[in-house]
Design a protein around this motif. Structure first.
Motif, PDB file in Angstrom:
ATOM      1  N   ARG A 253      30.247  19.282  12.308  1.00 18.07           N
ATOM      2  CA  ARG A 253      30.956  20.017  12.782  1.00 18.07           C
ATOM      3  C   ARG A 253      32.363  19.514  12.870  1.00 18.07           C
ATOM      4  NH1 ARG A 253      27.937  19.504  17.717  1.00 18.07           N
ATOM      5  NH2 ARG A 253      28.913  17.333  17.869  1.00 18.07           N
ATOM      6  N   ASP A 254      32.433  18.537  12.664  1.00 17.04           N
ATOM      7  CA  ASP A 254      34.189  17.801  12.243  1.00 17.04           C
ATOM      8  C   ASP A 254      34.833  18.570  11.249  1.00 17.04           C
ATOM      9  OD1 ASP A 254      34.308  16.685  15.012  1.00 17.04           O
ATOM     10  OD2 ASP A 254      33.527  14.229  13.440  1.00 17.04           O
ATOM     11  N   VAL A 255      33.752  18.522   9.665  1.00 20.84           N
ATOM     12  CA  VAL A 255      34.748  19.168   8.825  1.00 20.84           C
ATOM     13  C   VAL A 255      34.500  20.457   8.499  1.00 20.84           C
ATOM     14  CG1 VAL A 255      33.090  19.828   6.471  1.00 20.84           C
ATOM     15  CG2 VAL A 255      33.101  17.618   7.543  1.00 20.84           C
ATOM     16  N   THR A 256      33.896  21.503   9.223  1.00 27.89           N
ATOM     17  CA  THR A 256      33.981  22.182   9.264  1.00 27.89           C
ATOM     18  C   THR A 256      34.766  23.052  10.276  1.00 27.89           C
ATOM     19  OG1 THR A 256      31.749  23.047  10.913  1.00 27.89           O
ATOM     20  CG2 THR A 256      31.590  22.975   8.308  1.00 27.89           C
ATOM     21  N   LYS A 257      35.110  22.663  11.818  1.00 31.10           N
ATOM     22  CA  LYS A 257      36.195  22.801  12.545  1.00 31.10           C
ATOM     23  C   LYS A 257      34.944  24.014  13.273  1.00 31.10           C
ATOM     24  CE  LYS A 257      39.118  20.499  11.167  1.00 31.10           C
ATOM     25  NZ  LYS A 257      38.458  18.673  12.128  1.00 31.10           N
ATOM     26  N   LEU A 258      33.714  24.095  13.396  1.00 26.16           N
ATOM     27  CA  LEU A 258      32.590  25.062  13.899  1.00 26.16           C
ATOM     28  C   LEU A 258      31.778  24.606  14.597  1.00 26.16           C
ATOM     29  CD1 LEU A 258      31.403  26.681  10.472  1.00 26.16           C
ATOM     30  CD2 LEU A 258      33.294  28.137  12.160  1.00 26.16           C
ATOM     31  N   ASN A 259      31.796  25.065  15.691  1.00 27.96           N
ATOM     32  CA  ASN A 259      30.844  24.345  16.736  1.00 27.96           C
ATOM     33  C   ASN A 259      29.421  24.421  16.966  1.00 27.96           C
ATOM     34  OD1 ASN A 259      30.299  23.671  19.703  1.00 27.96           O
ATOM     35  ND2 ASN A 259      30.517  25.790  20.656  1.00 27.96           N
ATOM     36  N   LEU A 260      28.957  23.728  15.547  1.00 26.59           N
ATOM     37  CA  LEU A 260      27.763  23.221  15.329  1.00 26.59           C
ATOM     38  C   LEU A 260      26.781  22.683  16.134  1.00 26.59           C
ATOM     39  CD1 LEU A 260      28.629  23.035  12.256  1.00 26.59           C
ATOM     40  CD2 LEU A 260      27.658  25.475  13.115  1.00 26.59           C
ATOM     41  N   SER A 261      24.831  22.789  16.179  1.00 27.84           N
ATOM     42  CA  SER A 261      24.735  22.078  16.714  1.00 27.84           C
ATOM     43  C   SER A 261      22.876  22.075  16.456  1.00 27.84           C
ATOM     44  CB  SER A 261      24.910  22.067  18.769  1.00 27.84           C
ATOM     45  OG  SER A 261      23.742  23.561  18.662  1.00 27.84           O
ATOM     46  N   ARG A 262      22.795  20.548  16.556  1.00 30.95           N
ATOM     47  CA  ARG A 262      21.179  20.578  15.291  1.00 30.95           C
ATOM     48  C   ARG A 262      20.332  21.359  16.507  1.00 30.95           C
ATOM     49  NH1 ARG A 262      17.088  16.784  17.511  1.00 30.95           N
ATOM     50  NH2 ARG A 262      18.736  16.059  18.693  1.00 30.95           N
ATOM     51  N   ALA A 263      19.224  21.884  15.912  1.00 31.11           N
ATOM     52  CA  ALA A 263      18.504  22.745  16.619  1.00 31.11           C
ATOM     53  C   ALA A 263      17.413  21.008  17.094  1.00 31.11           C
ATOM     54  CB  ALA A 263      17.346  23.226  15.701  1.00 31.11           C
ATOM     55  N   GLU A 264      16.653  21.949  18.368  1.00 30.86           N
ATOM     56  CA  GLU A 264      15.789  21.091  19.265  1.00 30.86           C
ATOM     57  C   GLU A 264      14.427  20.992  18.023  1.00 30.86           C
ATOM     58  OE1 GLU A 264      16.490  19.375  21.891  1.00 30.86           O
ATOM     59  OE2 GLU A 264      18.631  19.713  21.398  1.00 30.86           O
TER      60      GLU A 264
END
Length: 475
Positions: A253-264
């Motif tokens: 998320r920090d590298v890409t500046k995209l609001n990513l999240s880990r799948a549950e």
């Protein structure tokens, strides 16, 4: 240069293989180049950039866990950033369609980053003692979590660009809606004269369809923000520390500046790829709208002397090598073909996504190629459509008004005053004699000139709904 100097020898499971001495890739890539020549071109550049971003995030996380020393991690990150920035892509050569669920691309990126990182530290290409493609660059990763994660990152970046292009197209259509709001034209159903409308209303309807596409694209991005990085082989995170699994998506998320999240549920996210079908379906819907609008414009601009000749397209190039003076609606035709291509890509994506088996889908390279190629084409098509067609389009207002005036279809506007049967008789007479509806209606004596002017005015004929006179007031 001698043959000995021109090559280096690397080793893998299959055995020894010579690799060009100057190559940043290694033995795994060389094998893939021998095995796969299906598409005839490398993977999409945005996928390569996204793969490098994943490698950088993994290196940063492994450094934070002391799984990589600072010098190695820094060299890997610097090399990965070069690839993310578009450098070294000439060495990432594996075919876009490959077996192994994307392993060849993963190894190609691993090897290029490893050799470039080693080079930064003063080592020769192919000397993996300090930076190894698998032990260091691919540490705590599997193709099965790296490739689909990178595909999501690449798709999100392209969807951002597509959304901006759709917004630009919507704006151009809305500008024309306002500019052409008072210009009358004949509306048609089943390609037959129906009722008058305005050019503004026509462009407004197109703008509304494109606005829906813009909203769909905006919403579908949320589906792609959930990634399975850290899942490794099948979703259990085998061979990856628990802390790595919980940290690596934050690093990405920090590298890409995209609001990513880990799948549950990492097992689900590794084996089920229905999200790409959902996103592809939205892109197909946009393609359908693009095709319909571009087709309408081609038809309305047909002629110009022996067609509808309602719209005037800006001439952008000569249209024929044999017919002097001919100008074709080439932008509309290019847009239509991009739309057709996306519809084809959607079919390929559907087939590939449904073909996953048990814990993995082996056909993600086809999904990646189809999805990213489709996005790239739509981005370019939207830009060309907005800038080289819609922004420069004109209206042949006099010809359109003549068509309305001479069409017997306008008799529908007289139904509130004359009733359906009388209006039908007027329409039949107009069709048979070629005389104007206004003239025939006047001759009935059932309606005066003032009422005719009101009912056949642009304002009345294009007003939403009708206000018929009471039956008692009719003559």
């Amino acid at each position: 240069m001698s043959e000995q100097c021109a090559f280096r020898v690397e080793h893998d499971l299959i055995g020894d293989l010579r690799v060009a001495a100057e190559a940043y890739y290694g033995v795994h890539t060389a094998r893939a180049l021998e095995n796969f020549a299906v598409l005839g071109r490398p993977c999409h550049p945005e996928l390569i950039k996204a793969m490098a971003a994943v490698k950088e995030a993994a290196a940063l996380t492994n450094r934070s866990l002391s799984a990589l020393d600072a010098e190695a991690a820094t060299a890997i990150c610097e090399a990965a950033r070069e690839v993310s920035g578009g450098l070294l892509h000439e060495w990432i050569r594996v075919d876009g369609l490959q077996g192994g669920a994307g392993t060849s691309l993963n190894m190609n990126v691993n090897e290029v980053i490893a050799n470039r990182a080693a080079e930064r530290l003063g080592f020769r290409k192919g000397d993996y003692a300090r930076i190894h493609p698998i032990d260091h660059v691919n540490l705590h990763q599997s193709t099965n979590d790296v490739f689909p994660t990178a595909l999501r990152v690449a798709a999100l970046r392209l969807l951002d660009r597509l959304e901006a292009r759709i917004a630009g197209l919507q704006l151009e259509l809305q500008d024309k809606e306002a500019a052409f709001s008072g210009l009358l034209k004949m509306g048609r159903t089943q390609l037959q004269d129906a009722l008058p409308t305005t050019f503004g209303a026509t462009f407004g309807a197109w703008a509304e369809a494109i606005a829906r596409d813009r909203w769909r694209v905006f919403k579908c991005k949320e589906r792609l923000r959930v990634v399975n990085l850290g899942a490794t082989a099948i979703g259990t995170g085998v061979a990856a520390p628990r802390d790595y699994i919980f940290r690596v998506v934050g690093a990405l998320r920090d590298v890409t500046k995209l609001n990513l999240s880990r799948a549950e549920n990492l097992l689900d996210a590794t084996q089920n790829v229905d999200v790409f079908v959902e996103v592809s379906g939205i892109l197909k819907a946009h393609a359908v709208n693009l095709f319909k609008i571009s087709s309408d414009i081609r038809l309305m601009a047909s002629g110009p002397r022996a067609g509808l000749n309602e719209l005037a397209l800006a001439p952008v190039q000569a249209g024929s090598s044999i017919m002097p003076g001919k100008v074709n609606p080439v932008i509309c035709e290019a847009v239509a073909q991009a739309a057709m291509a996306m519809i084809g890509h959607d079919a390929a994506i559907t087939a590939a996504c449904q073909s996953g088996q048990l814990e993995l889908n082996a056909f993600l390279p086809l999904v990646a190629q189809s999805l990213l190629d489709g996005l790239t084409s739509l981005i370019a098509a939207d830009a060309a459509f907005a800038e080289r067609c819609i922004a420069r389009i004109g209206v042949n207002a006099a010809e359109a008004a003549r068509q309305v005036e001479t069409s017997w279809a306008v008799v529908t506007a007289l139904v509130p005053a004359l009733g359906y049967e009388e209006a039908t008789r007027i329409a039949a007479a107009a069709r048979g004699t070629g005389r104007a509806v206004r003239e025939l209606a006047r001759e009935t004596g059932l309606i005066d000139d003032a009422e005719l002017d009101r009912l056949l005015s642009p304002a009345t004929m294009t007003h939403l709904g009708a206000a018929p006179r009471p039956f008692s007031e009719r003559r």
